[in-house]
Write a protein that holds these residues in place. Structure first.
Motif, mmCIF file in Angstrom:
data_model
loop_
_atom_site.group_PDB
_atom_site.id
_atom_site.type_symbol
_atom_site.label_atom_id
_atom_site.label_comp_id
_atom_site.label_asym_id
_atom_site.label_seq_id
_atom_site.Cartn_x
_atom_site.Cartn_y
_atom_site.Cartn_z
ATOM 1 N N GLY A 6 -9.375 -24.238 46.472
ATOM 2 C CA GLY A 6 -10.262 -23.551 45.543
ATOM 3 C C GLY A 6 -10.756 -24.479 44.452
ATOM 4 O O GLY A 6 -11.926 -24.460 44.082
ATOM 5 N N LYS A 7 -9.865 -25.307 43.925
ATOM 6 C CA LYS A 7 -10.246 -26.268 42.891
ATOM 7 C C LYS A 7 -11.246 -27.286 43.437
ATOM 8 O O LYS A 7 -12.100 -27.771 42.708
ATOM 9 C CB LYS A 7 -9.009 -27.000 42.350
ATOM 10 N N ALA A 8 -11.144 -27.602 44.733
ATOM 11 C CA ALA A 8 -12.052 -28.570 45.365
ATOM 12 C C ALA A 8 -13.431 -27.970 45.610
ATOM 13 O O ALA A 8 -14.384 -28.697 45.841
ATOM 14 C CB ALA A 8 -11.461 -29.063 46.675
ATOM 15 N N GLY A 9 -13.528 -26.640 45.579
ATOM 16 C CA GLY A 9 -14.809 -25.994 45.806
ATOM 17 C C GLY A 9 -14.950 -25.342 47.173
ATOM 18 O O GLY A 9 -16.029 -24.907 47.545
ATOM 19 N N VAL A 10 -13.847 -25.281 47.939
ATOM 20 C CA VAL A 10 -13.880 -24.603 49.232
ATOM 21 C C VAL A 10 -14.065 -23.109 48.977
ATOM 22 O O VAL A 10 -13.400 -22.540 48.112
ATOM 23 C CB VAL A 10 -12.591 -24.872 50.042
ATOM 24 N N LYS A 11 -14.991 -22.496 49.721
ATOM 25 C CA LYS A 11 -15.305 -21.083 49.529
ATOM 26 C C LYS A 11 -14.960 -20.285 50.782
ATOM 27 O O LYS A 11 -14.861 -20.850 51.871
ATOM 28 C CB LYS A 11 -16.795 -20.915 49.239
ATOM 29 N N THR A 41 -2.806 -37.344 45.408
ATOM 30 C CA THR A 41 -3.785 -38.370 45.750
ATOM 31 C C THR A 41 -5.043 -37.718 46.311
ATOM 32 O O THR A 41 -4.993 -37.034 47.333
ATOM 33 C CB THR A 41 -3.202 -39.352 46.796
ATOM 34 N N GLU A 42 -6.165 -37.923 45.636
ATOM 35 C CA GLU A 42 -7.431 -37.314 46.041
ATOM 36 C C GLU A 42 -7.886 -37.836 47.398
ATOM 37 O O GLU A 42 -7.748 -39.018 47.699
ATOM 38 C CB GLU A 42 -8.494 -37.627 44.987
ATOM 39 N N THR A 43 -8.425 -36.953 48.222
ATOM 40 C CA THR A 43 -8.972 -37.327 49.526
ATOM 41 C C THR A 43 -10.213 -36.484 49.803
ATOM 42 O O THR A 43 -10.511 -35.550 49.066
ATOM 43 C CB THR A 43 -7.907 -37.164 50.641
ATOM 44 N N ASN A 44 -10.923 -36.828 50.850
ATOM 45 C CA ASN A 44 -12.137 -36.096 51.219
ATOM 46 C C ASN A 44 -11.811 -34.936 52.144
ATOM 47 O O ASN A 44 -10.913 -35.038 52.989
ATOM 48 C CB ASN A 44 -13.129 -37.011 51.945
ATOM 49 N N ILE A 45 -12.571 -33.868 51.995
ATOM 50 C CA ILE A 45 -12.514 -32.729 52.910
ATOM 51 C C ILE A 45 -13.966 -32.350 53.198
ATOM 52 O O ILE A 45 -14.793 -32.332 52.282
ATOM 53 C CB ILE A 45 -11.704 -31.551 52.318
ATOM 54 N N LEU A 56 -16.387 -32.536 50.058
ATOM 55 C CA LEU A 56 -15.731 -32.249 48.784
ATOM 56 C C LEU A 56 -14.551 -33.192 48.600
ATOM 57 O O LEU A 56 -14.117 -33.859 49.545
ATOM 58 C CB LEU A 56 -15.231 -30.798 48.778
ATOM 59 N N LYS A 57 -14.019 -33.221 47.409
ATOM 60 C CA LYS A 57 -12.797 -33.985 47.112
ATOM 61 C C LYS A 57 -11.672 -32.981 46.866
ATOM 62 O O LYS A 57 -11.861 -32.001 46.173
ATOM 63 C CB LYS A 57 -12.980 -34.836 45.854
ATOM 64 N N ILE A 58 -10.515 -33.253 47.464
ATOM 65 C CA ILE A 58 -9.376 -32.365 47.298
ATOM 66 C C ILE A 58 -8.160 -33.198 46.891
ATOM 67 O O ILE A 58 -7.991 -34.322 47.351
ATOM 68 C CB ILE A 58 -9.100 -31.551 48.584
#
Length: 64
Positions: A6-11, A41-45, A56-58
């Motif tokens: 949710g914080k990463a912006g996944v809807k 550790t931030e990664t891409n999704i 997005l970054k998660i």
């Protein structure tokens, strides 16, 4: 509480198609890749949203 997705912006309705640069074809791929990620550790999704790929970054967090 809002989790890392949710914080990463996944809807709702988004389909996760890549995690950490690797393809996610099913729930088994997803859970396996999640187990490889480092907490904090931030990664891409990449999600498929309304027919378009959205990157997005998660940042995974502990489940405790």
């Amino acid at each position: 509480p809002i989790g890392p997705a949710g914080k990463a912006g996944v809807k709702g309705g988004d389909i996760i198609i890549k995690l950490a640069g690797k393809e996610v074809l099913n729930i088994y791929d997803y859970t396996s890749l999640m187990g490889e990620l480092k907490i904090g550790t931030e990664t891409n999704i990449t999600v498929l949203r309304e027919g378009k790929e959205v990157e997005l970054k998660i940042t995974p967090s502990s489940r405790d």
